[in-house]
Design a protein around this motif. Structure first.
Motif, mmCIF file in Angstrom:
data_model
loop_
_atom_site.group_PDB
_atom_site.id
_atom_site.type_symbol
_atom_site.label_atom_id
_atom_site.label_comp_id
_atom_site.label_asym_id
_atom_site.label_seq_id
_atom_site.Cartn_x
_atom_site.Cartn_y
_atom_site.Cartn_z
ATOM 1 N N LEU A 249 36.060 27.964 50.673
ATOM 2 C CA LEU A 249 34.779 27.277 50.835
ATOM 3 C C LEU A 249 33.941 27.941 51.934
ATOM 4 O O LEU A 249 32.718 28.114 51.767
ATOM 5 N N ALA A 250 34.597 28.320 53.035
ATOM 6 C CA ALA A 250 33.873 28.985 54.117
ATOM 7 C C ALA A 250 33.317 30.330 53.642
ATOM 8 O O ALA A 250 32.171 30.689 53.955
ATOM 9 N N THR A 251 34.116 31.082 52.882
ATOM 10 C CA THR A 251 33.658 32.363 52.346
ATOM 11 C C THR A 251 32.523 32.164 51.358
ATOM 12 O O THR A 251 31.555 32.930 51.340
ATOM 13 N N TYR A 252 32.627 31.126 50.527
ATOM 14 C CA TYR A 252 31.576 30.821 49.553
ATOM 15 C C TYR A 252 30.248 30.580 50.276
ATOM 16 O O TYR A 252 29.202 31.109 49.883
ATOM 17 N N ARG A 253 30.301 29.780 51.331
ATOM 18 C CA ARG A 253 29.080 29.491 52.088
ATOM 19 C C ARG A 253 28.544 30.744 52.776
ATOM 20 O O ARG A 253 27.327 30.942 52.872
ATOM 21 N N ALA A 254 29.464 31.593 53.262
ATOM 22 C CA ALA A 254 29.028 32.814 53.938
ATOM 23 C C ALA A 254 28.345 33.776 52.967
ATOM 24 O O ALA A 254 27.462 34.546 53.366
ATOM 25 N N TRP A 277 27.035 20.629 36.512
ATOM 26 C CA TRP A 277 28.126 19.667 36.573
ATOM 27 C C TRP A 277 29.418 20.256 37.118
ATOM 28 O O TRP A 277 30.376 19.538 37.335
ATOM 29 N N GLN A 278 29.466 21.560 37.326
ATOM 30 C CA GLN A 278 30.723 22.171 37.728
ATOM 31 C C GLN A 278 31.069 22.033 39.213
ATOM 32 O O GLN A 278 32.221 21.782 39.537
ATOM 33 N N PRO A 279 30.092 22.173 40.139
ATOM 34 C CA PRO A 279 30.481 22.220 41.561
ATOM 35 C C PRO A 279 31.283 21.040 42.056
ATOM 36 O O PRO A 279 32.112 21.195 42.934
ATOM 37 N N TRP A 280 31.079 19.831 41.492
ATOM 38 C CA TRP A 280 31.769 18.677 42.062
ATOM 39 C C TRP A 280 33.232 18.617 41.680
ATOM 40 O O TRP A 280 34.004 17.934 42.329
ATOM 41 N N TRP A 281 33.639 19.333 40.624
ATOM 42 C CA TRP A 281 35.054 19.259 40.261
ATOM 43 C C TRP A 281 35.769 20.589 40.416
ATOM 44 O O TRP A 281 36.996 20.617 40.510
ATOM 45 N N GLN A 282 35.056 21.698 40.442
ATOM 46 C CA GLN A 282 35.716 22.986 40.586
ATOM 47 C C GLN A 282 36.248 23.159 42.001
ATOM 48 O O GLN A 282 35.583 22.808 42.970
ATOM 49 N N MET A 283 37.440 23.718 42.108
ATOM 50 C CA MET A 283 38.001 24.024 43.422
ATOM 51 C C MET A 283 37.193 25.156 44.053
ATOM 52 O O MET A 283 36.656 26.025 43.352
ATOM 53 N N PRO A 284 37.096 25.183 45.385
ATOM 54 C CA PRO A 284 36.332 26.250 46.046
ATOM 55 C C PRO A 284 36.788 27.655 45.662
ATOM 56 O O PRO A 284 35.965 28.562 45.559
ATOM 57 N N SER A 285 38.102 27.846 45.431
ATOM 58 C CA SER A 285 38.584 29.183 45.063
ATOM 59 C C SER A 285 38.016 29.632 43.721
ATOM 60 O O SER A 285 37.671 30.801 43.544
ATOM 61 N N SER A 286 37.887 28.703 42.770
ATOM 62 C CA SER A 286 37.318 29.043 41.458
ATOM 63 C C SER A 286 35.824 29.337 41.587
ATOM 64 O O SER A 286 35.302 30.280 40.972
ATOM 65 N N LEU A 288 34.339 30.410 44.268
ATOM 66 C CA LEU A 288 34.215 31.680 44.977
ATOM 67 C C LEU A 288 34.439 32.849 44.029
ATOM 68 O O LEU A 288 33.747 33.870 44.103
ATOM 69 N N TYR A 289 35.401 32.708 43.124
ATOM 70 C CA TYR A 289 35.689 33.774 42.155
ATOM 71 C C TYR A 289 34.451 34.067 41.310
ATOM 72 O O TYR A 289 34.087 35.229 41.092
ATOM 73 N N LEU A 290 33.772 33.026 40.817
ATOM 74 C CA LEU A 290 32.571 33.207 40.006
ATOM 75 C C LEU A 290 31.445 33.821 40.832
ATOM 76 O O LEU A 290 30.723 34.711 40.357
ATOM 77 N N LEU A 291 31.291 33.344 42.069
ATOM 78 C CA LEU A 291 30.218 33.867 42.910
ATOM 79 C C LEU A 291 30.425 35.351 43.202
ATOM 80 O O LEU A 291 29.474 36.145 43.125
ATOM 81 N N GLU A 292 31.634 35.740 43.546
ATOM 82 C CA GLU A 292 31.910 37.156 43.816
ATOM 83 C C GLU A 292 31.686 38.010 42.568
ATOM 84 O O GLU A 292 31.173 39.136 42.662
ATOM 85 N N ALA A 293 32.072 37.482 41.402
ATOM 86 C CA ALA A 293 31.835 38.220 40.156
ATOM 87 C C ALA A 293 30.345 38.411 39.929
ATOM 88 O O ALA A 293 29.892 39.497 39.533
ATOM 89 N N ASN A 294 29.554 37.369 40.178
ATOM 90 C CA ASN A 294 28.106 37.478 40.013
ATOM 91 C C ASN A 294 27.508 38.485 40.987
ATOM 92 O O ASN A 294 26.622 39.276 40.616
ATOM 93 N N ILE A 295 27.958 38.470 42.237
ATOM 94 C CA ILE A 295 27.418 39.395 43.231
ATOM 95 C C ILE A 295 27.766 40.836 42.874
ATOM 96 O O ILE A 295 26.905 41.735 42.941
ATOM 97 N N HIS A 296 29.019 41.086 42.489
ATOM 98 C CA HIS A 296 29.404 42.454 42.106
ATOM 99 C C HIS A 296 28.593 42.925 40.901
ATOM 100 O O HIS A 296 28.176 44.088 40.843
#
Length: 385
Positions: A249-254, A277-286, A288-296
């Motif tokens: 979660l900290a990495t996601y926010r960063a 609808w996804q953010p409220w049930w997805q774990m932060p690790s999941s 973060l995985y999507l966010l990093e994929a989008n950034i790359h």
């Protein structure tokens, strides 16, 4: 009684779900053993509920067929607890595999014996709550009941002995708390369930009636004991998983400033941007995985806007400052990416000179911090989109 047993089953099943392995985390035998134990315990209590036993007997048309099913699941739980402790203690892989195979062989044989003895027994009167004592003197049923109780008692003794020995070592923190919970749960299981069952069955052998120990005392004691020692096994795992999720979660926010900078200047849509609808049930690790994929993916699309001359100049300046080669390379990537974002948003000067090959080696968090510092330092009209 079914309600108490079902509640224990639900809580253990919930623990199995919460212990799921994050998507990018390598497979771990300990994690698998922990989840398997919680799942088997949940299944064990589900099958042992009188309502479930009645449904199974009715569905199969075989009186008391739920008994070997329940006793087999209890034996499987005893086996899984020993295997979990084997993995929890660790050691050479070959030793762990050898002890695991031995445990599976012993309890696998016990389960086969339970099923075989039931098939040979004459047990046509359905008993949902007092089968152990009702058939305590019936040939083959007597041996089946004795076998599952001995198997469960053996696992309790082994686990208690190992935990006591381990507790004498220098164990601190949540691991110490977990060990104490395991010992408390095993003690309750041994005294409240196994001893109560054995006492009631032996009383029947001697001509006495102490069925209340088997029907009233043993089931809630078993449920509570299982919840306590399962908590002891699960607590350290949940704590480490929670710490990993907090870090995610900290990495996601960063990374949010970096994603805000690149998402509006790329032409293709994100590869897997979370919907509303996804953010409220997805774990932060999941997430973060999507966010990093989008950034790359966004950085890959921005490669055409990179200018290697900017990178060379940043590399030379870093070397002149006395930075190491790796840090100089990171500085080169950082400046080239930031310049590429500017160019993609129409704020660059002159045509870009993109490199023939480019691979992101700088950490995304470090890059996000650099982008954020730039956005905070620049005037509002010159901020990166």
């Amino acid at each position: 009684m079914s309600l108490v047993v079902y509640m224990a089953s639900i809580l253990l099943a919930l623990a199995a779900v919460l212990l799921r392995r994050p998507r990018r985390t390598p497979r771990s035998p300990l994690s698998n053993a922990t989840r398997a134990t919680a799942f088997i315990a949940a299944t064990c209590f589900f099958w042992s509920a009188p309502v479930t036993l009645a449904a199974v007997n009715h569905a199969t048309g075989i009186p008391n067929v739920g008994a070997p099913l329940t006793y087999s699941s209890i034996s499987a739980l005893s086996c899984s607890l020993i295997i979990l402790l084997i993995h929890w203690r660790g050691g050479p892989e070959e030793r762990i595999r050898r002890m695991t195979r031995m445990t599976v062989a012993v309890y696998g044989t016990l389960i086969v014996a339970i099923v075989l003895l039931f098939s040979l027994a004459d047990a046509h009167t359905e008993r949902l709550t007092d089968l152990d004592t009702y058939y305590a003197n019936t040939p083959y049923m007597r041996e089946m009941i004795s076998l599952y109780l001995v198997g469960h008692l053996a696992s309790t003794v082994v686990l208690s002995a190992v935990c006591l020995k381990w507790a004498r070592d220098e164990v601190t923190g949540l691991l110490r708390v977990g060990l104490r919970l395991i010992l408390a749960g095993l003690l309750l299981d041994a005294l409240g369930f196994t001893l109560a069952k054995v006492t009631a069955v032996v009383a029947r052998w001697l001509g006495y009636d102490l069925d209340v120990l088997s029907t009233t005392v043993a089931p809630p004691a078993a449920a509570l004991g299982a919840l306590i020692y399962s908590t002891g096994f699960v607590l350290p795992r949940l704590a480490s998983a929670a710490a990993a999720e907090r870090q995610s979660l900290a990495t996601y926010r960063a990374l949010t400033p970096l994603w805000s900078a690149v998402k509006d200047v790329v032409t293709a849509p994100p590869v897997a941007e979370p919907t509303w609808w996804q953010p409220w049930w997805q774990m932060p690790s999941s997430r973060l995985y999507l966010l990093e994929a989008n950034i790359h993916d966004a950085l890959l699309q921005l490669t055409a806007h990179f200018d290697q001359r900017v990178g060379h100049a940043a590399y030379a300046a870093a070397v002149e400052r006395g930075e190491r080669q790796e840090q100089a390379r990171f500085a080169s990537e950082r400046e080239m990416i930031i310049d590429g974002i500017r160019r993609a948003s129409g704020k660059g000067d002159g045509p870009a000179d993109p490199p023939e090959k480019f691979r992101v080696t700088i950490g995304l968090v470090e890059l996000a911090h650099a982008v954020n510092r730039l956005r905070e330092a620049a005037p509002a009209q010159a901020r990166i989109q």
